[in-house]
Design an enzyme around this catalytic site. Structure first.
Site, mmCIF file in Angstrom:
data_model
loop_
_atom_site.group_PDB
_atom_site.id
_atom_site.type_symbol
_atom_site.label_atom_id
_atom_site.label_comp_id
_atom_site.label_asym_id
_atom_site.label_seq_id
_atom_site.Cartn_x
_atom_site.Cartn_y
_atom_site.Cartn_z
ATOM 1 N N HIS A 27 -6.369 -84.901 41.777
ATOM 2 C CA HIS A 27 -5.804 -83.928 42.720
ATOM 3 C C HIS A 27 -6.827 -82.946 43.330
ATOM 4 O O HIS A 27 -6.493 -81.772 43.570
ATOM 5 C CB HIS A 27 -4.677 -83.124 42.052
ATOM 6 N N CYS A 28 -8.063 -83.394 43.572
ATOM 7 C CA CYS A 28 -9.096 -82.535 44.201
ATOM 8 C C CYS A 28 -9.321 -81.237 43.412
ATOM 9 O O CYS A 28 -9.680 -80.208 43.987
ATOM 10 C CB CYS A 28 -8.758 -82.167 45.641
ATOM 11 N N GLN A 29 -9.063 -81.267 42.086
ATOM 12 C CA GLN A 29 -9.281 -80.047 41.297
ATOM 13 C C GLN A 29 -10.772 -79.884 41.071
ATOM 14 O O GLN A 29 -11.463 -80.829 40.665
ATOM 15 C CB GLN A 29 -8.551 -80.151 39.954
ATOM 16 N N GLU A 49 -10.702 -77.698 45.047
ATOM 17 C CA GLU A 49 -12.117 -77.674 45.475
ATOM 18 C C GLU A 49 -12.309 -76.849 46.757
ATOM 19 O O GLU A 49 -13.336 -76.188 46.939
ATOM 20 C CB GLU A 49 -12.577 -79.123 45.691
#
Ligand code: PMP
Length: 401
Positions: A365-367, A135
């Site tokens: 995982h903040c993807q 992100e």
């Protein structure tokens, strides 16, 4: 070394690795646990801790704001660290580039967006950015487009296309997405979930010599030799804390060859001198250890894990299957392996693994764009990890089939 069988590489580097592992106090103090979350943050070797202690007990002062010995020593350390970053990145023309220190990759990418890209773009321009990477490497570019839209400047934000399945960027589709108004491309060097090297040199081939490229190197600095000359990019942004330095440290390397020089706006204030000292010490340690060997070691461990997982029917590995030769044109995996169990949720699997002493991450995982259902268990390695840890992990995973 990249083409060798993983077992052979691990055997050849065994004594080199043992000596390095012993230099991580937190690892040595807890031999029963396996730290497998280096993509989130790295552990620190003694040399980095010593550099921090030495600085704080011998010459701590503000930087560039005094002329007594401690202030001069601090200024010299910070200036040396700037050059150290350039050297570490294989910069062939350090006289033409600059290093700016940040609190990490997130702040670095936002600073490139706000202080540089926003000034460059005019109405009708296009930028190409990754929609499924971290992100931190999407939000800042979108924010620039929104900021400019409020000023009546229309920017088109295009998706950096990917190949289905592997997670790699797609140079053929990229060729169709770039045009005469393409002013900027943001890309990621190593994907933080798929572990794939994103073959960014192919982006330069497609976009041509004039378009600036900003590289998010948060998962590659400290893991492999990195050469800005080979990559031919304009910005390299990374976090110190993922590269064996302290949290709150990071850097932007830039060169103004394609566009104006990068000058972060506003009054800078006092930087994180301790973090900067730790970063220079970490880069010294990494170079002395040998980034090629670190790459070979961790890639071999990742290959062992992916090979083992592919023999376990209950598991699905995300991204490419195996680690192919380092210089091949095909997709290759670095030191990150994300996977799912077909029946146990990733959250539960993570919990079970923690109870066996494996420190892994299990979420999305903040993807950018990821939903909760996209979650996976991620194993991310560094030089202190061992073959025994991976074999024990595989045995535990096999027992959960
Ligand atoms: N980019 C990538 C590829 C990352 O993996 C991360 C951290 N997980 C970031 C950017 C952001 O780094 P930081 O949180 O240190 O700012």
């Amino acid at each position: 070394m990249g083409a060798a069988r993983p077992q052979d590489t691990l055997e050849a580097l065994r004594s080199w690795q043992l000596a390095l592992r012993a230099q991580f106090p937190i690892i040595a103090a807890d031999p029963g646990s396996a730290y497998l979350d280096s993509a989130a943050t790295s552990q620190k070797p003694q040399a980095v801790l010593d550099a921090v202690q030495g600085y704080l007990t011998r010459s701590n002062a503000n930087v560039g704001r005094g002329s007594y010995p401690w202030a001069n020593a601090t200024t010299a350390l910070v200036e040396r660290a700037r050059e150290r970053v350039k050297e570490f990145l294989g910069d062939p023309r350090p006289d033409r580039s600059s290093t700016h220190f940040t609190s990490g990759a997130t702040e670095g990418l936002r600073s490139v967006a706000r202080d540089w890209l926003a000034e460059l773009l005019v109405d009708g321009d296009e930028i190409v950015v990754p929609f499924a990477d971290h992100e931190a490497n999407l939000a800042p570019w979108r924010e620039v487009a929104e900021l400019l839209a409020r000023r009546g400047v229309g920017i088109r934000v295009r998706e950096l296309p990917r190949q289905a399945g592997s997670g790699d960027y797609d140079p053929v589709a990229l060729a169709a997405a770039v045009g005469p108004r393409t002013r900027f491309v943001a890309a990621t060097h190593v994907h933080h979930v798929y572990g794939s090297d994103m073959n960014v040199h192919r982006i330069r081939e497609v976009v041509g010599p004039g378009v600036p490229i900003c590289l998010d190197a948060a998962q590659s600095v400290g893991h492999l030799p990195l050469s800005v000359a080979e990559l031919d990019v304009d910005f390299v942004v990374f976090s110190g804390h993922k590269a064996l330095a302290l949290p709150g440290s990071g850097a932007i390397w830039s060169r103004g060859a394609r566009g104006p020089a990068f000058r972060p706006g506003g009054w800078a204030g006092t930087p994180n001198t301790v973090g900067i000292v730790s970063l220079a010490a970490a880069l010294d340690w990494l170079d002395a250890a040998g980034t090629e060997r670190i790459e070979a070691w961790t890639v071999a461990l990742a290959a062992l894990l992916t090979d083992g997982l592919s023999g376990l029917d209950a598991y699905e590995v995300l991204g490419c299957r195996s680690s192919l030769t380092a210089r091949s044109e095909v997709q290759r995996r670095r030191s990150i392996v994300a996977f799912r169990h077909r029946e146990i949720s990733s959250g539960d699997l993570g919990f079970i693994l923690h109870s066996h002493g494996f420190m892994v991450r299990s979420d999305s995982h903040c993807q950018a764009g990821a939903k909760e259902s996209d979650g996976s268990v991620r194993v991310s390695l560094h030089v202190h990890n061992t073959r025994e840890e991976i074999e024990k992990l595989l045995a535990t995973l096999a027992s959960l089939q």
